[in-house]
Enzyme design. Structure first.
Site, mmCIF file in Angstrom:
data_model
loop_
_atom_site.group_PDB
_atom_site.id
_atom_site.type_symbol
_atom_site.label_atom_id
_atom_site.label_comp_id
_atom_site.label_asym_id
_atom_site.label_seq_id
_atom_site.Cartn_x
_atom_site.Cartn_y
_atom_site.Cartn_z
ATOM 1 N N LYS A 53 0.851 -1.204 0.000
ATOM 2 C CA LYS A 53 0.000 0.000 0.000
ATOM 3 C C LYS A 53 0.883 1.250 0.000
ATOM 4 O O LYS A 53 0.635 2.204 -0.736
ATOM 5 C CB LYS A 53 -0.956 -0.021 1.211
ATOM 6 C CG LYS A 53 -2.072 -1.056 1.039
ATOM 7 C CD LYS A 53 -2.892 -1.302 2.301
ATOM 8 C CE LYS A 53 -3.910 -2.420 2.050
ATOM 9 N NZ LYS A 53 -4.711 -2.790 3.216
ATOM 10 N N GLN A 97 -5.029 -1.598 9.321
ATOM 11 C CA GLN A 97 -4.899 -2.920 8.712
ATOM 12 C C GLN A 97 -5.516 -3.980 9.628
ATOM 13 O O GLN A 97 -5.220 -4.037 10.818
ATOM 14 C CB GLN A 97 -3.410 -3.226 8.434
ATOM 15 C CG GLN A 97 -3.166 -4.501 7.654
ATOM 16 C CD GLN A 97 -3.724 -4.474 6.231
ATOM 17 O OE1 GLN A 97 -3.822 -3.423 5.607
ATOM 18 N NE2 GLN A 97 -4.106 -5.631 5.723
ATOM 19 N N ASP A 120 -11.291 2.657 3.554
ATOM 20 C CA ASP A 120 -11.708 1.266 3.355
ATOM 21 C C ASP A 120 -13.204 1.148 3.047
ATOM 22 O O ASP A 120 -13.656 0.113 2.559
ATOM 23 C CB ASP A 120 -11.440 0.465 4.642
ATOM 24 C CG ASP A 120 -10.101 -0.244 4.630
ATOM 25 O OD1 ASP A 120 -9.696 -0.733 3.567
ATOM 26 O OD2 ASP A 120 -9.475 -0.321 5.704
HETATM 27 N N1 GUN Z 1 -7.094 -6.913 5.768
HETATM 28 C C1 GUN Z 1 -7.390 -7.672 4.703
HETATM 29 N N2 GUN Z 1 -8.022 -6.940 3.768
HETATM 30 C C2 GUN Z 1 -8.128 -5.687 4.264
HETATM 31 C C3 GUN Z 1 -8.669 -4.478 3.749
HETATM 32 O O1 GUN Z 1 -9.213 -4.404 2.637
HETATM 33 N N3 GUN Z 1 -8.562 -3.395 4.569
HETATM 34 C C4 GUN Z 1 -7.995 -3.453 5.786
HETATM 35 N N4 GUN Z 1 -7.953 -2.343 6.507
HETATM 36 N N5 GUN Z 1 -7.476 -4.568 6.286
HETATM 37 C C5 GUN Z 1 -7.549 -5.675 5.516
#
Ligand code: GUN
Length: 283
Positions: A53, A97, A120
């Site tokens: 990311k 996350q 998100d």
């Molecule tokens: N963990 C796995 N997929 C995601 C996601 O799309 N966003 C976040 N914040 N954590 C994750």
């Protein structure tokens, strides 16, 4: 034999789009969008995702900050950190996350993120917005799935779509997005009776269950468009999806690979969502 929907190439194109947008935004507003990623603990998979990311942000020119907290951090401290970022005018997007350590209530954490900074799209306000058709931030993976379908020129109008999996992150929102495009949508799951009979009816099949290679060729309608959201590691350490690629490749009309499919698209759409959040704050 299926045509491959190349998530890597498509995500590169989306990131180029974002890069151009960031330049324009900086010229117009005097600053670049800023994304903060919070990681708690040392889950190796989460560390890889967060690194990717941050790398994507760097590529696109989005400013990114990483907040690393120990697994022992208290829920209260994490909530305080989020509050500080909510109140910080230089921050446009906040991502925590997941998963979080067991002693922290994920729902509380998601609720604590300011809705307009929720890149998100997990905040209840954004979830409600999606379901009632109001302006909202669409979760990154479902948004990426739709972009992949659209890249083929496929017309969803009136088609039968089956989503296997009912998570809040993928299954439910992707079903709603398909419904918005006039597909007839079925959400199947681990308790669905005769799953193969249901998936065989699908013109579009989205697999998001988290079970390695469970969708096999005999479960797929010839010519179907198959999207594999799964990322699973086998005992041998190989990365595989929820779709048994080799057998489904022979039957499907389109297929997404793992790796190089939905995964990179999720990250590209996160960059798009960061711009969305930036715009909602400056305009
Ligand atoms: N963990 C796995 N997929 C995601 C996601 O799309 N966003 C976040 N914040 N954590 C994750």
């Amino acid at each position: 034999m299926a045509q491959i929907i190349d998530g890597k190439a498509l995500s590169a194109a989306v990131k180029e789009e974002v890069k151009a947008e960031v330049l324009q935004l900086e010229a117009r507003f005097g600053r670049r969008p800023c994304l903060v990623v919070i990681i708690v603990g040392e889950n190796p998979a989460s560390q890889v995702y967060v690194r990717n990311k941050v790398k994507a942000a760097e590529f696109t020119g989005i400013e990114s900050r990483q907040v690393e907290l120990p697994a022992s951090v208290s829920e209260e401290e994490l909530l305080e950190t989020i509050k500080g970022l909510n109140d910080d005018p230089s921050v446009d997007g906040i991502l925590v996350q997941l998963p979080l350590p067991k002693h922290i209530d994920e729902e509380k954490v998601i609720d604590a993120i300011a809705r307009e900074k929720d890149v998100d799209g997990f905040h209840p306000g954004n979830v409600a917005g999606l379901w009632i058709g109001k302006d909202c931030i669409v979760p990154c993976t479902p948004a990426g799935v739709m972009r992949m379908i659209d890249s083929t020129g496929y017309d969803l109008n009136g088609k039968s779509a089956v989503v296997v999996g009912r998570s809040n992150i993928v299954g439910k929102p992707v079903a709603k997005l398909l419904l918005d495009r006039n597909a007839t949508v079925t959400i199947a799951h681990s308790r669905t009776r005769d799953l193969a009979a249901v998936t065989r009816e699908a013109d579009v099949l989205v697999a998001a269950v988290g079970r390695p290679q469970m969708i096999t060729g005999n479960m797929v309608k010839p010519g179907a468009l198959v999207i594999d959201v799964g990322i699973n590691r086998t005992d041998e350490g190989k990365l595989v999806g929820d779709v048994d690629y080799d057998s489904v490749f022979e039957v499907a009309g389109w297929i997404t690979p793992v790796p190089g499919g939905v995964g990179p698209m999720t990250i590209a759409m996160l960059m798009k969502n960061t711009i969305h959040c930036f715009l909602s704050r400056v305009e």
